[in-house]
Design a protein around this motif. Structure first.
Motif, mmCIF file in Angstrom:
data_model
loop_
_atom_site.group_PDB
_atom_site.id
_atom_site.type_symbol
_atom_site.label_atom_id
_atom_site.label_comp_id
_atom_site.label_asym_id
_atom_site.label_seq_id
_atom_site.Cartn_x
_atom_site.Cartn_y
_atom_site.Cartn_z
ATOM 1 N N ALA A 232 -28.895 -13.183 -20.895
ATOM 2 C CA ALA A 232 -29.059 -14.228 -21.913
ATOM 3 C C ALA A 232 -29.829 -15.414 -21.355
ATOM 4 C CB ALA A 232 -27.697 -14.676 -22.427
ATOM 5 N N ALA B 279 -28.952 -15.572 -27.753
ATOM 6 C CA ALA B 279 -29.350 -15.108 -26.416
ATOM 7 C C ALA B 279 -28.328 -14.107 -25.874
ATOM 8 C CB ALA B 279 -29.500 -16.294 -25.482
ATOM 9 N N ALA C 169 -28.633 -25.153 -24.202
ATOM 10 C CA ALA C 169 -27.950 -23.862 -24.338
ATOM 11 C C ALA C 169 -27.938 -23.139 -22.988
ATOM 12 C CB ALA C 169 -28.644 -23.016 -25.400
ATOM 13 N N GLU D 126 -30.981 -11.361 -28.512
ATOM 14 C CA GLU D 126 -32.099 -11.676 -29.404
ATOM 15 C C GLU D 126 -33.202 -12.352 -28.610
ATOM 16 O OE1 GLU D 126 -32.319 -11.093 -32.625
ATOM 17 O OE2 GLU D 126 -30.275 -10.510 -33.169
ATOM 18 N N ARG D 127 -34.437 -11.928 -28.863
ATOM 19 C CA ARG D 127 -35.552 -12.539 -28.130
ATOM 20 C C ARG D 127 -36.114 -13.750 -28.872
ATOM 21 N NH1 ARG D 127 -36.958 -9.593 -23.958
ATOM 22 N NH2 ARG D 127 -36.035 -7.518 -23.798
ATOM 23 N N ASP D 128 -35.956 -13.755 -30.184
ATOM 24 C CA ASP D 128 -36.499 -14.858 -30.973
ATOM 25 C C ASP D 128 -35.485 -16.003 -30.986
ATOM 26 O OD1 ASP D 128 -37.764 -16.518 -32.666
ATOM 27 O OD2 ASP D 128 -37.397 -15.332 -34.467
ATOM 28 N N LEU D 129 -35.691 -16.925 -30.087
ATOM 29 C CA LEU D 129 -34.711 -18.014 -29.953
ATOM 30 C C LEU D 129 -35.224 -19.332 -30.518
ATOM 31 C CD1 LEU D 129 -33.419 -17.253 -26.358
ATOM 32 C CD2 LEU D 129 -32.410 -16.608 -28.538
ATOM 33 N N GLU D 130 -36.384 -19.311 -31.172
ATOM 34 C CA GLU D 130 -36.928 -20.551 -31.727
ATOM 35 C C GLU D 130 -36.197 -20.866 -33.021
ATOM 36 O OE1 GLU D 130 -38.486 -18.106 -30.432
ATOM 37 O OE2 GLU D 130 -40.347 -18.676 -29.477
ATOM 38 N N VAL D 131 -34.975 -21.334 -32.857
ATOM 39 C CA VAL D 131 -34.114 -21.522 -34.034
ATOM 40 C C VAL D 131 -34.270 -22.899 -34.652
ATOM 41 C CG1 VAL D 131 -32.368 -19.899 -33.244
ATOM 42 C CG2 VAL D 131 -32.194 -22.293 -32.585
ATOM 43 N N ASP D 132 -35.171 -23.729 -34.109
ATOM 44 C CA ASP D 132 -35.258 -25.086 -34.627
ATOM 45 C C ASP D 132 -35.861 -25.071 -36.012
ATOM 46 O OD1 ASP D 132 -37.705 -24.245 -33.445
ATOM 47 O OD2 ASP D 132 -38.405 -26.291 -33.758
ATOM 48 N N LEU E 203 -36.851 -28.313 -29.345
ATOM 49 C CA LEU E 203 -36.593 -26.922 -28.982
ATOM 50 C C LEU E 203 -36.359 -26.804 -27.482
ATOM 51 C CD1 LEU E 203 -36.477 -23.943 -29.727
ATOM 52 C CD2 LEU E 203 -38.968 -23.845 -29.472
ATOM 53 N N THR F 206 -28.307 -20.800 -30.688
ATOM 54 C CA THR F 206 -29.260 -20.338 -29.679
ATOM 55 C C THR F 206 -28.560 -19.528 -28.595
ATOM 56 O OG1 THR F 206 -30.627 -22.277 -30.062
ATOM 57 C CG2 THR F 206 -30.985 -21.105 -28.002
ATOM 58 N N GLY F 207 -27.450 -20.081 -28.104
ATOM 59 C CA GLY F 207 -26.725 -19.389 -27.038
ATOM 60 C C GLY F 207 -26.201 -18.043 -27.496
ATOM 61 N N LEU F 208 -25.660 -18.008 -28.712
ATOM 62 C CA LEU F 208 -25.118 -16.751 -29.220
ATOM 63 C C LEU F 208 -26.215 -15.717 -29.433
ATOM 64 C CD1 LEU F 208 -22.363 -17.932 -31.726
ATOM 65 C CD2 LEU F 208 -22.099 -17.089 -29.390
ATOM 66 N N ARG G 148 -42.351 -19.269 -23.278
ATOM 67 C CA ARG G 148 -43.244 -18.818 -24.357
ATOM 68 C C ARG G 148 -43.424 -19.886 -25.432
ATOM 69 N NH1 ARG G 148 -40.225 -14.961 -25.718
ATOM 70 N NH2 ARG G 148 -39.195 -15.998 -27.457
ATOM 71 N N LEU H 27 -33.380 -14.577 -21.204
ATOM 72 C CA LEU H 27 -34.035 -14.658 -22.518
ATOM 73 C C LEU H 27 -34.376 -16.108 -22.866
ATOM 74 C CD1 LEU H 27 -31.926 -12.119 -24.621
ATOM 75 C CD2 LEU H 27 -34.309 -11.883 -23.899
ATOM 76 N N LEU I 192 -33.055 -28.137 -26.819
ATOM 77 C CA LEU I 192 -32.075 -27.200 -27.365
ATOM 78 C C LEU I 192 -31.883 -26.009 -26.421
ATOM 79 C CD1 LEU I 192 -30.583 -26.865 -30.117
ATOM 80 C CD2 LEU I 192 -32.471 -25.400 -30.801
ATOM 81 N N LEU J 7 -24.696 -22.104 -20.824
ATOM 82 C CA LEU J 7 -24.463 -20.707 -20.464
ATOM 83 C C LEU J 7 -24.269 -20.550 -18.950
ATOM 84 C CD1 LEU J 7 -26.835 -18.491 -22.639
ATOM 85 C CD2 LEU J 7 -24.355 -18.344 -22.442
ATOM 86 N N GLN K 155 -27.049 -25.883 -33.529
ATOM 87 C CA GLN K 155 -28.270 -25.179 -33.106
ATOM 88 C C GLN K 155 -28.124 -24.642 -31.685
ATOM 89 O OE1 GLN K 155 -32.096 -27.074 -34.222
ATOM 90 N NE2 GLN K 155 -30.813 -28.626 -35.157
ATOM 91 N N VAL K 156 -27.482 -25.431 -30.815
ATOM 92 C CA VAL K 156 -27.273 -24.977 -29.438
ATOM 93 C C VAL K 156 -26.399 -23.723 -29.427
ATOM 94 C CG1 VAL K 156 -26.086 -25.564 -27.288
ATOM 95 C CG2 VAL K 156 -27.667 -27.205 -28.323
#
Lengths: 692, 377
Positions: free
Chosen positions: A177, B367, A542, B371-377, A535, B363-365, A187, A180, A538, A546, B359-360
């Protein structure tokens, strides 16, 4: 939590079958192809169900479908009756195909209590134990494949532990995680170093460009405003200068009009003076008298013996000639003046001609008199002429007297003396001087020209003062023509300057950039940078959470797991190893007996399997602390163990079953035989599936 | 006194179309350049519609109560647009510059060549224009963007007949209803209108429309932002021979700005959220801002960019995240003795805004779920 009954509607090769499990240890024995692993999977599915999440199914999910979808069709369903530690009995049902008709019914009151056990969109009874369907295969459910995997690669002990400790999908670890998140940071945000082409660096460059663009647009706007402000000043200056010129011109016009009017008045006065009727009459009378005298003298010449002229008489005569000539020429000048004046033109012509004629006659007479002074003429015709001449002289003297009397210049006796006195007083010269002054004043246009000029000047003055503030006009000083020219030049210059400035402003206005669009570009760029910074923050937050959580859990779990493994280690290893240690950083398991620490990954396959079993039991103990007691479902863990170790493992499981339900699948008859000797063990024998 | 001189006001009184606060050339920083340009076109269209209304309703006069454009963003193109539009109005147009379109050397009012039917008030004090026999409109201009003195403090009507006021100013009693950021330029009190001798004041400045006894704010005819309420647009003011005023409001905007909120609580999957968005947008047109609120479902992609439906011919959508919070169901996960549980516990204790926390956690969950798409903003 205890599983009392498992029901299969259709699951792999199984159709409409039920297992009744014991309270403590249940050994489900059967040879190969008796569906032991299928029942193992069915029990796990009955407890956890399948997630209803969207997206591509995971590898494990695909594998589950491949292995356990009904071989012969029918509804892919499993169910179980489960009794919780507090005695509550529930029945769980899973529609494994549609994943919709999944529910938990509380059998004491018939309520649907599915919501208490929902995880990832589907019922998951493992949540009651503090686990999830994804953690079950890493902890309480020990499949034969797991055993084989660890046997093949003992290093997977740490991996299993790590995935279990992560507690997510059962496939990824916390380190995965974090990886990622790092990848997403790289990216989607990227480095902030100069020259980076990653999103945040690009967004900042775009922001700088947008700021610059807006600054430029606003600067152009300000430049335009400033230019317009200056234009306002120039327009005011031009207006002021123009006003100054206008008032000066108005003042000049007024002055010129006044001068013209004064000149006209003076000319008119002079004309009156020059055209004095008395003076004309006197001069005409004097001229007539002079002509009469000459005529008389001419008539008297043949009979008059003139004495030789003495010097004194000659002088007297000469003076009289000059005086008479001057008077006559003056009269001629007055006449010419009157002629030039226009109004009195006829009179003037007559006066001038008469005066000139008089002067000519006098000259002739003087010449004749000089020539005949010595002649004596006496005859009758001559006497008549002489008489006529004398009469003319008398008449002329009378006319002169009358004119002098009319002019108030007669002394009553001798008109000739009166004339002399009148002339001595300058009467004729005054008119002549007036005529001369008038001629000079009126110029070639004469009095009418002067009148026209005065009228024009008055009209121009009226036009010039139109719209002027009388008070300001009153205090406006008169300026010279030269000053007027300077003012006009200044006004022209100011006007031209203002016009140029107006042109420049219009040009600036026409080329103004779109400020609103530039503001929007900037806002958009700012929002993009803020979004990426947000972002970044964020993801970083996170990530840090973690990392901290991973460290904390590993730090917390490691000693607990080490202690839990150590409790049974000597039993399952026949005393060879007595202590276990789990590294909090790597979750590597090490064991020792009397000697040094050995990494479990480097031990024999059998030992690794035993430690693996201990580790799973320890994980269940640790991860379900304070929650429902999770059943342990074990598939053929003794298959690689010798008799002693098998016995030890069975004893271990029996001890576990004292406080936790254990379901053991085994193909070994010895295991079934052992179970039958146990007081709290239930043995279920499976027959080989026909045609499986 | 100035006289427009060609108003054809009959014995039936005078019909005026009053518009204010058009804000041509306004910037829409919340919309981005592309939508911003579309918005500015819409504003022009709204003013065009107001002029067309005057023609259609046989108005005798058009009054513009200031802030017709924004000086600091204005272009000569806007000046030409205004001049051409008003030239075609066919009736006299009176303009009272406001604080945004204040009259200065560089303003369009000063630089643009205006048609003969347009009269721009240029003084800081109210001066009359006789628009018809016995009907005077007194107007004034802001000569700077701020600090304009009240117009009604020192004016006394000295003309017989019906006198109207036209200016850009802030009626004190209505200020509170206009939002906290409204600046009271050229303030006045309602009582001053009649006290000065005016039968009515046609004013601009307040974007929220006001129809008071003695004054009328038409409001901005085209929406400038989301959440605007009230019947904004052009106001037809009928002035009777006896000075009685009758008003009717007319919608002239060509586009709508609609604010919608969607509670995503319980929408467990991204496709379900998308379906809910489609449902919420059904029947709407124009520009819609959709704010997502409620509990963030774990694992659901709430990225506004990816959730924004593509624009259609008559609908553009802005999706944004509103007040989102962590779902209650995560409490169970937080009880886990795992890294995930520990992560949740720590996230819930961290000093974060509720929205950021949600949002944090999401994002953590994501990850942890691989999930690779973490651009949750």
């Amino acid at each position: 939590m205890r599983i009392e009954r498992v029901e299969v509607t259709a699951f792999g090769p199984l159709t409409s079958q039920t297992l009744e499990l014991g309270q403590a240890l249940t050994v489900i024995a059967g040879p190969n192809e008796s569906a032991k692993s299928t029942w193992h999977a069915a029990i796990v599915a009955a407890l956890g169900g399948r997630r209803r999440g969207q997206g591509k199914p995971s590898k494990a999910e695909r594998r589950f479908v491949e292995l356990h979808a009904p071989w012969d069709g029918g509804p892919w369903r499993v169910g179980a009756s489960v009794r919780f530690d507090d005695g509550r009995l529930v029945h769980v049902e899973h529609d494994l195909a549609g994943k919709v008709a999944c529910r938990v019914i509380d059998l004491t009151d018939g309520r649907d209590v599915s919501a208490e056990f929902t995880n990832d969109g589907a019922v998951d009874l493992m949540t009651a134990c503090g686990l999830t369907r994804t953690l079950l295969p890493l902890t309480a459910s020990i499949a034969q494949n797991d055993v084989l995997a660890v046997a093949a690669d003992p290093a997977q002990l740490a991996d299993v532990l790590s995935r279990a400790a992560t507690g997510s999908n059962g496939e990824d670890t916390a380190a995965d995680a974090i990886g990622l998140i790092d990848a997403a940071l790289s990216r989607a945000v990227g480095s902030e170093r100069a020259g980076s082409t990653k999103p945040l660096a690009r967004a900042r460059a775009d922001l700088d460009a947008a700021r610059s663009q807006l600054a430029s647009a606003r600067s152009a706007r300000r430049q335009c405003d400033d230019a317009a402000e200056q234009l306002g000043g120039l327009l005011r200056q031009a207006r002021d200068t123009d006003d100054e010129l206008r008032y000066a011109q108005a003042r000049a016009g007024v002055e010129r009009s006044r001068r013209c009017a004064a000149d006209l008045r003076q000319a008119q006065s002079l004309a009156e003076l020059a055209a004095d009727a008395h003076a004309g009459a006197i001069e005409r009378a004097a001229a007539e008298l002079a002509a009469a005298d000459a005529d008389l003298a001419h008539a008297a010449m043949p009979v008059t013996a003139t004495a030789p002229a003495t010097g004194g008489r000659r002088h007297t005569r000469a003076s009289g000639w000059w005086a008479g000539g001057a008077a006559l020429f003056a009269a001629a000048a007055v006449g010419l003046g009157l002629y030039a004046g226009g109004v009195w033109r006829a009179v003037g012509v007559a006066a001038a001609l008469a005066a000139l004629a008089g002067a000519g006659a006098l000259a002739r007479r003087q010449r004749t008199r000089a020539a005949v002074t010595t002649e004596v003429v006496d005859s009758a015709p001559w006497a008549s002429a002489l008489s006529l001449a004398r009469g003319r002289v008398v008449a002329a003297e009378q006319a002169l007297a009358a004119s002098l009397t009319a002019a108030g210049s007669s002394d009553g006796d001798d008109p000739r003396r009166s004339l002399a006195r009148w002339r001595a007083a300058g009467g004729a010269q005054e008119a002549a001087a007036a005529a001369a002054q008038l001629a000079q004043l009126v110029g070639p246009g004469g009095l009418p020209g002067l009148e026209s000029e005065a009228a024009r000047a008055a009209e121009e003055a009226r036009a010039a003062i139109a719209g002027c503030d009388p008070a300001r006009l009153a205090v406006t000083l008169a300026v010279s023509e030269r000053e007027l020219q300077v003012l006009a030049a200044a006004a022209r210059s100011s006007s031209e300057q203002a016009q140029r400035a107006a042109g420049a402003v219009d040009q600036l206005l026409a080329s103004l950039p779109d400020v609103a669009a530039a503001e929007e570009e900037l806002a958009s760029a700012e929002a993009n940078v803020a979004r990426l910074e947000g972002l970044s923050q964020l993801l970083s937050t996170a990530r840090q959470l973690l990392v901290d959580a991973q460290q904390a859990v590993h730090r917390d779990l490691a000693p607990q797991l080490g202690a839990a493994i150590s409790r049974h280690l000597a039993t399952v290893t026949a005393g060879r190893y007595t202590q276990a240690l789990v590294d909090p950083a790597t979750l590597d398991v090490s064991v020792r007996g009397d000697g040094p620490w050995r990494r479990a990954a480097l031990l024999s396959v059998g030992t690794a399997e035993q430690i693996h079993l201990l580790l799973r039991i320890a994980l269940v103990d640790v991860l379900t602390v304070g929650r429902e007691r999770c059943p342990l479902i074990v598939d053929d863990v003794t298959v690689h163990a010798d008799a002693d170790r098998t016995h030890a493992l069975l004893e271990l499981l029996a001890s576990v079953a004292e406080h936790r339900q254990v379901v053991l699948f085994s193909q070994e008859q010895a295991v079934a035989a052992w179970a039958r000797t146990q007081k709290y063990a239930t043995v279920i024998a499976l027959d080989p599936l026909i045609g499986a | 006194m100035l006289s427009v001189g060609y108003a054809s006001v009959g014995s039936m009184g005078c019909r005026i179309v009053h518009v204010a606060d058009v804000h041509l050339d306004a910037a829409f920083t919340w919309a981005g350049p592309e939508l911003g340009r579309a918005r500015r076109r819409a504003i022009r269209d709204a003013l065009t519609a107001a002029v067309a209304l005057a023609t259609r309703e046989r108005a005798d006069l058009i009054t513009l109560g200031g802030d017709i454009y924004e000086h600091e963003r204005s272009t000569s193109d806007t000046g030409q647009f205004l001049a051409d539009l008003l030239a075609g109005a066919g009736v006299p147009v009176l303009i009272a510059p406001g604080n945004h379109d204040w009259l200065g050397p560089a303003s369009l009012y000063a630089r643009q060549a205006w048609p003969g039917n347009v009269h721009i008030f240029t003084t800081a004090s109210l001066t009359p224009v006789e628009v018809a026999a016995g009907l005077n409109v007194w107007g004034a201009a802001h000569l700077s963007p701020a600090n304009t003195r009240p117009f009604l403090d020192s004016v006394v009507v000295d003309r017989p007949g019906i006198n109207l006021a036209l200016f850009h100013g802030a009626e004190r009693a209505s200020l509170a209803g206009q939002g906290a950021d409204k600046v009271p330029h050229a303030p006045f009190e309602a009582r001053q209108i009649r006290a000065a001798g005016f039968v009515h004041a046609l004013v601009g400045h307040y974007h929220r429309p006001v129809d008071a006894d003695s004054y009328t704010y038409p409001g901005n005819p085209e929406p400038l932002t989301f959440g605007e309420t009230g019947e904004r647009g052009a106001v037809i003011v009928d002035v009777a021979d006896d000075g009685q005023i009758a008003r009717s409001r007319h919608h002239v905007s060509v586009g709508q700005l609609t604010d919608l909120t969607l509670d995503v609580t319980g929408l467990d999957y991204t496709h379900v959220v998308r379906a809910a968005i489609d449902q919420a947008l059904r029947g709407h047109s124009g520009l819609v801002r959709l704010t997502l609120t409620g509990e963030i479902p774990p694992g659901v992609d709430l990225n506004p960019v990816s959730l924004t439906p593509p624009p259609t011919g008559d609908l553009a959508v802005l999706v944004r995240r509103g007040r989102l919070r962590t779902p209650q169901m995560l409490d169970d996960l937080a009880a886990e003795h795992t890294v995930r549980g520990e992560f949740l516990r720590r996230a819930q204790l961290a000093d974060l805004d509720a929205d950021v926390r949600a949002q944090v956690i999401a994002t953590g969950l994501r990850a942890l779920a691989g999930e690779r798409d973490l651009e949750v903003d």
